[in-house]
Design a protein around this motif. Sequence first.
Motif, PDB file in Angstrom:
ATOM      1  N   THR A  62      47.505  69.190  31.034  1.00  0.00           N
ATOM      2  CA  THR A  62      48.644  69.969  31.540  1.00  0.00           C
ATOM      3  C   THR A  62      48.207  71.390  31.910  1.00  0.00           C
ATOM      4  O   THR A  62      48.703  71.960  32.883  1.00  0.00           O
ATOM      5  CB  THR A  62      49.821  69.996  30.538  1.00  0.00           C
ATOM      6  OG1 THR A  62      49.339  70.457  29.277  1.00  0.00           O
ATOM      7  CG2 THR A  62      50.432  68.630  30.370  1.00  0.00           C
TER       8      THR A  62
ATOM      9  N   ARG B 281      51.657  56.441  32.849  1.00  0.00           N
ATOM     10  CA  ARG B 281      52.961  57.067  33.048  1.00  0.00           C
ATOM     11  C   ARG B 281      53.018  58.447  32.390  1.00  0.00           C
ATOM     12  O   ARG B 281      53.539  59.408  32.954  1.00  0.00           O
ATOM     13  CB  ARG B 281      54.052  56.143  32.490  1.00  0.00           C
ATOM     14  CG  ARG B 281      55.461  56.648  32.647  1.00  0.00           C
ATOM     15  CD  ARG B 281      55.869  56.804  34.127  1.00  0.00           C
ATOM     16  NE  ARG B 281      57.261  57.165  34.185  1.00  0.00           N
ATOM     17  CZ  ARG B 281      58.246  56.304  34.468  1.00  0.00           C
ATOM     18  NH1 ARG B 281      57.973  55.049  34.784  1.00  0.00           N
ATOM     19  NH2 ARG B 281      59.489  56.699  34.459  1.00  0.00           N
ATOM     20  N   MET B 282      52.419  58.563  31.204  1.00  0.00           N
ATOM     21  CA  MET B 282      52.370  59.879  30.538  1.00  0.00           C
ATOM     22  C   MET B 282      51.641  60.894  31.412  1.00  0.00           C
ATOM     23  O   MET B 282      52.101  62.021  31.593  1.00  0.00           O
ATOM     24  CB  MET B 282      51.650  59.763  29.184  1.00  0.00           C
ATOM     25  CG  MET B 282      52.520  59.264  28.054  1.00  0.00           C
ATOM     26  SD  MET B 282      51.598  59.205  26.506  1.00  0.00           S
ATOM     27  CE  MET B 282      51.365  60.956  26.141  1.00  0.00           C
ATOM     28  N   CYS B 283      50.502  60.479  31.955  1.00  0.00           N
ATOM     29  CA  CYS B 283      49.716  61.400  32.797  1.00  0.00           C
ATOM     30  C   CYS B 283      50.532  61.850  34.003  1.00  0.00           C
ATOM     31  O   CYS B 283      50.568  63.032  34.350  1.00  0.00           O
ATOM     32  CB  CYS B 283      48.421  60.729  33.264  1.00  0.00           C
ATOM     33  SG  CYS B 283      47.267  60.445  31.923  1.00  0.00           S
ATOM     34  N   ALA B 284      51.214  60.890  34.638  1.00  0.00           N
ATOM     35  CA  ALA B 284      51.995  61.221  35.836  1.00  0.00           C
ATOM     36  C   ALA B 284      53.181  62.120  35.474  1.00  0.00           C
ATOM     37  O   ALA B 284      53.456  63.108  36.146  1.00  0.00           O
ATOM     38  CB  ALA B 284      52.476  59.948  36.517  1.00  0.00           C
ATOM     39  N   GLU B 285      53.867  61.770  34.401  1.00  0.00           N
ATOM     40  CA  GLU B 285      55.041  62.575  34.006  1.00  0.00           C
ATOM     41  C   GLU B 285      54.632  64.004  33.705  1.00  0.00           C
ATOM     42  O   GLU B 285      55.368  64.950  33.956  1.00  0.00           O
ATOM     43  CB  GLU B 285      55.702  61.958  32.760  1.00  0.00           C
ATOM     44  CG  GLU B 285      56.245  60.561  32.997  1.00  0.00           C
ATOM     45  CD  GLU B 285      57.765  60.483  33.017  1.00  0.00           C
ATOM     46  OE1 GLU B 285      58.415  61.528  32.856  1.00  0.00           O
ATOM     47  OE2 GLU B 285      58.282  59.364  33.203  1.00  0.00           O
ATOM     48  N   LEU B 286      53.435  64.162  33.145  1.00  0.00           N
ATOM     49  CA  LEU B 286      52.992  65.507  32.752  1.00  0.00           C
ATOM     50  C   LEU B 286      52.267  66.215  33.891  1.00  0.00           C
ATOM     51  O   LEU B 286      51.717  67.291  33.698  1.00  0.00           O
ATOM     52  CB  LEU B 286      52.127  65.415  31.487  1.00  0.00           C
ATOM     53  CG  LEU B 286      52.953  64.990  30.253  1.00  0.00           C
ATOM     54  CD1 LEU B 286      52.053  64.591  29.092  1.00  0.00           C
ATOM     55  CD2 LEU B 286      53.903  66.095  29.819  1.00  0.00           C
ATOM     56  N   GLY B 287      52.274  65.612  35.075  1.00  0.00           N
ATOM     57  CA  GLY B 287      51.867  66.358  36.258  1.00  0.00           C
ATOM     58  C   GLY B 287      50.598  65.931  36.960  1.00  0.00           C
ATOM     59  O   GLY B 287      50.231  66.556  37.964  1.00  0.00           O
TER      60      GLY B 287
ATOM     61  N   SER C 263      54.881  51.191  37.755  1.00  0.00           N
ATOM     62  CA  SER C 263      55.616  52.125  36.878  1.00  0.00           C
ATOM     63  C   SER C 263      54.966  53.507  36.842  1.00  0.00           C
ATOM     64  O   SER C 263      55.449  54.400  36.142  1.00  0.00           O
ATOM     65  CB  SER C 263      55.720  51.551  35.452  1.00  0.00           C
ATOM     66  OG  SER C 263      54.429  51.340  34.915  1.00  0.00           O
ATOM     67  N   CYS C 264      53.907  53.681  37.621  1.00  0.00           N
ATOM     68  CA  CYS C 264      53.268  54.995  37.699  1.00  0.00           C
ATOM     69  C   CYS C 264      53.663  55.616  39.044  1.00  0.00           C
ATOM     70  O   CYS C 264      53.335  55.065  40.102  1.00  0.00           O
ATOM     71  CB  CYS C 264      51.748  54.842  37.600  1.00  0.00           C
ATOM     72  SG  CYS C 264      50.895  56.424  37.703  1.00  0.00           S
ATOM     73  N   PRO C 265      54.363  56.737  39.029  1.00  0.00           N
ATOM     74  CA  PRO C 265      54.907  57.283  40.291  1.00  0.00           C
ATOM     75  C   PRO C 265      53.888  57.967  41.195  1.00  0.00           C
ATOM     76  O   PRO C 265      54.262  58.460  42.256  1.00  0.00           O
ATOM     77  CB  PRO C 265      55.969  58.283  39.803  1.00  0.00           C
ATOM     78  CG  PRO C 265      55.529  58.679  38.439  1.00  0.00           C
ATOM     79  CD  PRO C 265      54.823  57.503  37.851  1.00  0.00           C
TER      80      PRO C 265
END
Length: 299
Positions: A157, A192-198, A217-219
Amino acid sequence: MPEADDSQKEKQYHPDVPQKNVPFPLKGSGSYDWGMKNRLARTFEPETGRTVMLAVDHGYFQGPTTGLERIDLSIVPLVPHCDALFCTRGILRSLVPPQTQKPIVLRASGGPSILKELSDEEISMDMEDALRLNACGVGIQVFVGGEFETRSVHNMTKLVNLGMRHGMPVMAVTAVGKDMKRDAQYFRLACRMCAELGATYVKTYYVDEDFETVTSSCPVPIVMAGGKKMPEFAALRMAYDAIQGGAAGVDMGRNIFQSDAPSAMIQAVRAIVHTNETPERALELYRALRARLGRKKAR
Ligand code: 5RP
């Protein structure tokens, strides 16, 4: 007022032609600023939206890995065949000719060697240095479930914050510990955690079952990690399955540079990534190129 523009040509304002807003097609990347998009468009070929990254960063924790003992001799000749090179700044400065036109993604984490706990990493590079080196991205390990999970997530992050300030994409690499289960459930969580956190894009491993649920499920785009050397056909099949399962490319190392014919192998991987060749056709291409290279050497 003096007229600076003294051209006699008629002005071409085209008031009847609406200006187009050209959409940025890379998954989840439409809201970034120009510099970030430009770096991404150099890394992911705009026509296919895919990339063949050549990963040669292994020395940052395991020293002169087989196939990387002399990067000047084994890797530099392969660079024309990749879309982007993933390496450390040390290797870039010392061995990669600055004349190269290929985008560079720089390894930006490190600390422990293979002799110690690998998740105990820190950020290993200033964003200013990545900019000075004209990088198109930085890559960092994220150890979800690892001993130093929180630190490695925070490393990412922090790097994302710096990346956003400077228009630098951050590739999060989902690292798996020796004893960790590599399945879709785990990679869905980690990616997904990596993507959500930027993270701008994520490098992760292929799994035989339900890989498409990891990508869907990974944006943001996913590039497939290569992993340990396996027979060429198996590696080509894995790359094919990952691409067909929604990956936006590969970031492969050992399965390319430890191949019997690395140049033939990277070209076969390209065919899978950019022209959707089947693994069978890609293997034929690999064999034909290997034979041609063999004949050239013999001359
Ligand atoms: C580890 C890494 C690497 O250091 C490297 O990029 C791996 O490449 P490969 O597994 O294809 O040899 O990212 O997670």
